[in-house]
Structure formats: structure tokens, C-alpha cells
Write an enzyme that holds these catalytic residues in place. Sequence first.
Site, PDB file in Angstrom:
ATOM      1  N   ASP A  73      21.882  55.725  35.546  1.00  0.00           N
ATOM      2  CA  ASP A  73      22.285  55.097  36.798  1.00  0.00           C
ATOM      3  C   ASP A  73      21.291  53.992  37.098  1.00  0.00           C
ATOM      4  O   ASP A  73      20.133  54.254  37.452  1.00  0.00           O
ATOM      5  CB  ASP A  73      22.372  56.093  37.964  1.00  0.00           C
ATOM      6  CG  ASP A  73      23.128  55.443  39.128  1.00  0.00           C
ATOM      7  OD1 ASP A  73      22.895  54.239  39.375  1.00  0.00           O
ATOM      8  OD2 ASP A  73      23.961  56.110  39.756  1.00  0.00           O
ATOM      9  N   SER A 120      26.079  45.308  30.877  1.00  0.00           N
ATOM     10  CA  SER A 120      27.504  45.039  31.121  1.00  0.00           C
ATOM     11  C   SER A 120      27.969  45.924  32.265  1.00  0.00           C
ATOM     12  O   SER A 120      28.914  46.691  32.115  1.00  0.00           O
ATOM     13  CB  SER A 120      28.309  45.311  29.848  1.00  0.00           C
ATOM     14  OG  SER A 120      29.681  45.011  30.081  1.00  0.00           O
ATOM     15  N   LEU A 170      26.539  39.928  31.660  1.00  0.00           N
ATOM     16  CA  LEU A 170      27.884  39.372  31.896  1.00  0.00           C
ATOM     17  C   LEU A 170      27.970  38.849  33.322  1.00  0.00           C
ATOM     18  O   LEU A 170      27.612  39.577  34.257  1.00  0.00           O
ATOM     19  CB  LEU A 170      28.941  40.471  31.729  1.00  0.00           C
ATOM     20  CG  LEU A 170      29.527  40.785  30.356  1.00  0.00           C
ATOM     21  CD1 LEU A 170      30.177  39.553  29.742  1.00  0.00           C
ATOM     22  CD2 LEU A 170      28.484  41.351  29.408  1.00  0.00           C
ATOM     23  N   TYR A 172      30.184  35.946  36.186  1.00  0.00           N
ATOM     24  CA  TYR A 172      31.530  35.477  36.526  1.00  0.00           C
ATOM     25  C   TYR A 172      31.440  34.195  37.339  1.00  0.00           C
ATOM     26  O   TYR A 172      30.518  34.014  38.148  1.00  0.00           O
ATOM     27  CB  TYR A 172      32.271  36.578  37.306  1.00  0.00           C
ATOM     28  CG  TYR A 172      33.708  36.240  37.640  1.00  0.00           C
ATOM     29  CD1 TYR A 172      34.571  35.726  36.679  1.00  0.00           C
ATOM     30  CD2 TYR A 172      34.206  36.433  38.929  1.00  0.00           C
ATOM     31  CE1 TYR A 172      35.885  35.420  36.983  1.00  0.00           C
ATOM     32  CE2 TYR A 172      35.518  36.130  39.241  1.00  0.00           C
ATOM     33  CZ  TYR A 172      36.347  35.609  38.272  1.00  0.00           C
ATOM     34  OH  TYR A 172      37.644  35.299  38.591  1.00  0.00           O
ATOM     35  N   TYR A 182      36.777  37.867  45.520  1.00  0.00           N
ATOM     36  CA  TYR A 182      35.615  38.441  44.834  1.00  0.00           C
ATOM     37  C   TYR A 182      34.510  38.565  45.879  1.00  0.00           C
ATOM     38  O   TYR A 182      33.571  37.775  45.906  1.00  0.00           O
ATOM     39  CB  TYR A 182      35.209  37.528  43.673  1.00  0.00           C
ATOM     40  CG  TYR A 182      34.288  38.163  42.647  1.00  0.00           C
ATOM     41  CD1 TYR A 182      34.769  39.073  41.721  1.00  0.00           C
ATOM     42  CD2 TYR A 182      32.939  37.818  42.590  1.00  0.00           C
ATOM     43  CE1 TYR A 182      33.929  39.642  40.772  1.00  0.00           C
ATOM     44  CE2 TYR A 182      32.096  38.369  41.638  1.00  0.00           C
ATOM     45  CZ  TYR A 182      32.603  39.278  40.738  1.00  0.00           C
ATOM     46  OH  TYR A 182      31.777  39.830  39.787  1.00  0.00           O
ATOM     47  N   LYS A 190      26.232  37.692  41.382  1.00  0.00           N
ATOM     48  CA  LYS A 190      26.346  36.945  40.115  1.00  0.00           C
ATOM     49  C   LYS A 190      25.489  35.673  40.145  1.00  0.00           C
ATOM     50  O   LYS A 190      24.922  35.272  39.123  1.00  0.00           O
ATOM     51  CB  LYS A 190      27.815  36.618  39.824  1.00  0.00           C
ATOM     52  CG  LYS A 190      28.659  37.850  39.472  1.00  0.00           C
ATOM     53  CD  LYS A 190      28.068  38.671  38.326  1.00  0.00           C
ATOM     54  CE  LYS A 190      29.029  39.732  37.817  1.00  0.00           C
ATOM     55  NZ  LYS A 190      28.396  40.658  36.852  1.00  0.00           N
ATOM     56  N   SER A 222      39.780  45.148  32.975  1.00  0.00           N
ATOM     57  CA  SER A 222      38.923  46.332  32.783  1.00  0.00           C
ATOM     58  C   SER A 222      39.107  47.272  33.966  1.00  0.00           C
ATOM     59  O   SER A 222      39.736  46.917  34.964  1.00  0.00           O
ATOM     60  CB  SER A 222      37.471  45.895  32.716  1.00  0.00           C
ATOM     61  OG  SER A 222      37.104  45.342  33.971  1.00  0.00           O
ATOM     62  N   ARG A 223      38.507  48.436  33.858  1.00  0.00           N
ATOM     63  CA  ARG A 223      38.547  49.396  34.961  1.00  0.00           C
ATOM     64  C   ARG A 223      37.926  48.786  36.223  1.00  0.00           C
ATOM     65  O   ARG A 223      38.498  48.867  37.319  1.00  0.00           O
ATOM     66  CB  ARG A 223      37.780  50.656  34.529  1.00  0.00           C
ATOM     67  CG  ARG A 223      37.924  51.813  35.456  1.00  0.00           C
ATOM     68  CD  ARG A 223      36.979  52.923  35.016  1.00  0.00           C
ATOM     69  NE  ARG A 223      37.001  54.015  35.966  1.00  0.00           N
ATOM     70  CZ  ARG A 223      37.784  55.083  35.838  1.00  0.00           C
ATOM     71  NH1 ARG A 223      38.568  55.207  34.801  1.00  0.00           N
ATOM     72  NH2 ARG A 223      37.753  56.022  36.757  1.00  0.00           N
TER      73      ARG A 223
HETATM   74  P1  NAD Z   1      33.851  48.006  33.090  1.00  0.00           P
HETATM   75  O1  NAD Z   1      34.429  48.900  34.121  1.00  0.00           O
HETATM   76  O2  NAD Z   1      34.208  48.235  31.668  1.00  0.00           O
HETATM   77  O3  NAD Z   1      32.267  48.001  33.140  1.00  0.00           O
HETATM   78  C1  NAD Z   1      31.491  48.211  34.292  1.00  0.00           C
HETATM   79  C2  NAD Z   1      30.639  49.428  33.995  1.00  0.00           C
HETATM   80  O4  NAD Z   1      29.583  49.519  34.945  1.00  0.00           O
HETATM   81  C3  NAD Z   1      31.411  50.749  34.078  1.00  0.00           C
HETATM   82  O5  NAD Z   1      31.301  51.423  32.848  1.00  0.00           O
HETATM   83  C4  NAD Z   1      30.670  51.515  35.177  1.00  0.00           C
HETATM   84  O6  NAD Z   1      30.646  52.886  34.913  1.00  0.00           O
HETATM   85  C5  NAD Z   1      29.296  50.894  35.086  1.00  0.00           C
HETATM   86  N1  NAD Z   1      28.451  51.079  36.252  1.00  0.00           N
HETATM   87  C6  NAD Z   1      28.734  50.834  37.565  1.00  0.00           C
HETATM   88  N2  NAD Z   1      27.679  51.127  38.331  1.00  0.00           N
HETATM   89  C7  NAD Z   1      26.690  51.558  37.499  1.00  0.00           C
HETATM   90  C8  NAD Z   1      25.358  52.019  37.700  1.00  0.00           C
HETATM   91  N3  NAD Z   1      24.822  52.099  38.926  1.00  0.00           N
HETATM   92  N4  NAD Z   1      24.639  52.373  36.617  1.00  0.00           N
HETATM   93  C9  NAD Z   1      25.159  52.314  35.373  1.00  0.00           C
HETATM   94  N5  NAD Z   1      26.412  51.885  35.124  1.00  0.00           N
HETATM   95  C10 NAD Z   1      27.166  51.515  36.185  1.00  0.00           C
HETATM   96  O7  NAD Z   1      34.242  46.540  33.567  1.00  0.00           O
HETATM   97  P2  NAD Z   1      33.919  45.088  32.972  1.00  0.00           P
HETATM   98  O8  NAD Z   1      34.823  44.179  33.739  1.00  0.00           O
HETATM   99  O9  NAD Z   1      33.931  45.039  31.501  1.00  0.00           O
HETATM  100  O10 NAD Z   1      32.457  44.811  33.506  1.00  0.00           O
HETATM  101  C11 NAD Z   1      31.353  44.532  32.666  1.00  0.00           C
HETATM  102  C12 NAD Z   1      30.643  43.287  33.170  1.00  0.00           C
HETATM  103  O11 NAD Z   1      31.497  42.155  32.996  1.00  0.00           O
HETATM  104  C13 NAD Z   1      30.278  43.320  34.662  1.00  0.00           C
HETATM  105  O12 NAD Z   1      29.016  42.736  34.861  1.00  0.00           O
HETATM  106  C14 NAD Z   1      31.353  42.445  35.262  1.00  0.00           C
HETATM  107  O13 NAD Z   1      30.972  41.875  36.512  1.00  0.00           O
HETATM  108  C15 NAD Z   1      31.481  41.395  34.183  1.00  0.00           C
HETATM  109  N6  NAD Z   1      32.671  40.526  34.241  1.00  0.00           N
HETATM  110  C16 NAD Z   1      33.920  41.052  34.276  1.00  0.00           C
HETATM  111  C17 NAD Z   1      35.024  40.218  34.329  1.00  0.00           C
HETATM  112  C18 NAD Z   1      36.431  40.776  34.333  1.00  0.00           C
HETATM  113  O14 NAD Z   1      37.387  40.046  34.643  1.00  0.00           O
HETATM  114  N7  NAD Z   1      36.625  42.007  33.973  1.00  0.00           N
HETATM  115  C19 NAD Z   1      34.859  38.814  34.327  1.00  0.00           C
HETATM  116  C20 NAD Z   1      33.554  38.301  34.287  1.00  0.00           C
HETATM  117  C21 NAD Z   1      32.473  39.166  34.238  1.00  0.00           C
END
Ligand code: NAD
Length: 286
Positions: A73, A120, A170, A172, A182, A190, A222-223
Site C-alpha cells: 500500500d 503504475s 504513468l 495523463y 478528471y 499528475k 482499465s479498472r
Molecule cells: P489499473 O486499475 O490497472 O491500475 C491502478 C492500480 O493502482 C490498481 O492495480 C490499484 O490496485 C492500484 N492502487 C491504487 N491505490 C494503491 C495504493 N495505495 N497502493 C498500491 N496500489 C494502489 O489502472 P490503469 O489505468 O492502468 O492505471 C495505471 C496508471 O496509468 C495510473 O497512474 C493511471 O493514472 C495511469 N493512466 C491511466 C490512463 C487510462 O486511461 N487508463 C491514462 C493515462 C494514465
Amino acid sequence: RGKRAFIAGVADDQGFGWAIAKALAAAGAEILLGTWVPALNIFETSLRKGKFDESRLLPNGSLFEIAKVYPLDAVYDTPDDVPDDVKSNKRYAVATGWTVKEVAESVKNDYGSIDILVHSLANGPEVTKPLLDTSRKGYLAAISASSYSYVSLLKYFSPFMNPGGSSISLTYLASEKTIPGYGGGMSSAKAALESDTRVLAFEVGRKYKIRVNTISAGPLRSRAAKAIGFIDDMINYSTANAPLQKELDSDEVGYSAAFLASPLASAITGTVLYVDNGLHTMGVAV
Ligand code: NAD
């Protein structure tokens, strides 16, 4: 010698973290994951039951291996930071040693060193609220989980990263252009992450010869993105308006991360690399 990577923020096979792990594994790296404690059980169970086997398939026909999954965490740096209600929460009692410092110590004890560190993860409890309606608590929680978590990871991991190593996060586009929807301070988080990328690149570059870059990714279902609520609109907007009119595949971000982590990118540090089909270059919708 093969490289070893620690990827924080993988809890299923749908997000960028998984795609990055897979691309690094395809390039020969040993994969260690950091999985959010409340998501640990379901992730490990699904993994064991073969639910991800299809997406574990590598171009060479083998399934990519995950050497170890660490509960993590990233909003807590040391055990002293964990509040009592979290300590006694049964979703957290399933594991121990999941604060950033403890995870770093475990990885160091288990493997000695790593070469690649990937952040990530993000979390903004009030992400669906406009910034103007965001509470101080929600704003600070977004920054803590999404920005400071990266400072903390680098603080505790870089001392045992091999020189020449690489770190990636990662980000945005909402950090630099207004993207209504957002919210909750996630745009602020970000912006902080991108600024910190430059400062941390200097600090760990000088101290440990490690590179620090961030990938500004286009929209992915993503989730985490589904929880924000407007991901389909963002994907449609990108497909309609970006120079490359196709949906972003998470593997495209995985490959870019593998490039940044490789010696091919040995002079690249402190940068924001856009992997978004070029959407960020557009000033108007067409
Ligand atoms: P994702 O749900 O696969 O990943 C986010 C992860 O963060 C999850 O596995 C979650 O369990 C974990 N998480 C949340 N709080 C946490 C904590 N306190 N400690 C440890 N883990 C924690 O979703 P994603 O979209 O692949 O996100 C990954 C990265 O990509 C993020 O930084 C997100 O902002 C960035 N991003 C996503 C998008 C998009 O459209 N999906 C676009 C640009 C950037």
C-alpha cells in the site's frame, strides 16, 4: 545478466502495469509485482486459477512468469504511518510488511538488487467531483496515492537499484490541459508527478545513475479508468480527433516502457513521453 523489474500497481490483466510487466518479461526481465493489499487475494487467486493465462501469452508462445507478488500500500511509508483502523481492517490483515519501506526491504532481502522500477498506480477518492467541489482531504489523498507514492518508492528502492537502472511512471494529459471529469485533484496529482519526474531525475541521476521518465498515456479501459466514469467518451474522442485514429492498446504502452527501461534509452531522463496516438498535439477537435 537478465534485468529484474519491480512493477507497482498490478491487480488484474487489464491495466498498464500488466502490459508493462508483460513487455518487460518478453524482453527477458524477471518480474516482481507490487499489488494493492485489498486486491491481493483476488489477484493471486485469479492468477493461480489460470484466469490470466490467455493474457500471459508471450510472442514466443510461452506464458510469462511472475517471480513474486508483494502486497503493497503505497500511501504508507513505514508501519508507524498506518492508522489503527487500517491495521485492524480484515482486508489488510491478510498480509504483513506492505508499507513502502518494508516492501523495499523484502525485495532487497529476496533479490539483492533491481534494475527497473515501475509506478503504475493512482487513486483519487473524489475523482468524479470537479476540483472546485473537492475536499482538502480528497485532494491530499489523491496527491498521496498518485504522486508522493512515487517519491516514496524511489526513495526506498533506488539505493539498491543497479547503476544504469530506469524508473517509469504513468501520467495523463489532464496535468497540462483541462479535461473536465478528471477531478478530485487527480489533474493536480499528475502535474505534481510530471514535475517530480524532472526533479527526481536530477536527484537519483546524480546519486545513483538511475533514469526517471514518465509516460503520458492515452485513454485505456482499465479498472481504475472505468471507476472515473467517462472512459468510453475519452476513447471515442481520441479515436475521432487524434492524428492516429485507432484505439490505444495497452501493449503499445508496454513496449514504450520496455524501450525506456532499455539501454536504447540510455540518454533519456526527466522526460514525459507521450504514448497517446498523438492526441496531445491537437489544439482543436476536428
Ligand atoms: P489499473 O486499475 O490497472 O491500475 C491502478 C492500480 O493502482 C490498481 O492495480 C490499484 O490496485 C492500484 N492502487 C491504487 N491505490 C494503491 C495504493 N495505495 N497502493 C498500491 N496500489 C494502489 O489502472 P490503469 O489505468 O492502468 O492505471 C495505471 C496508471 O496509468 C495510473 O497512474 C493511471 O493514472 C495511469 N493512466 C491511466 C490512463 C487510462 O486511461 N487508463 C491514462 C493515462 C494514465
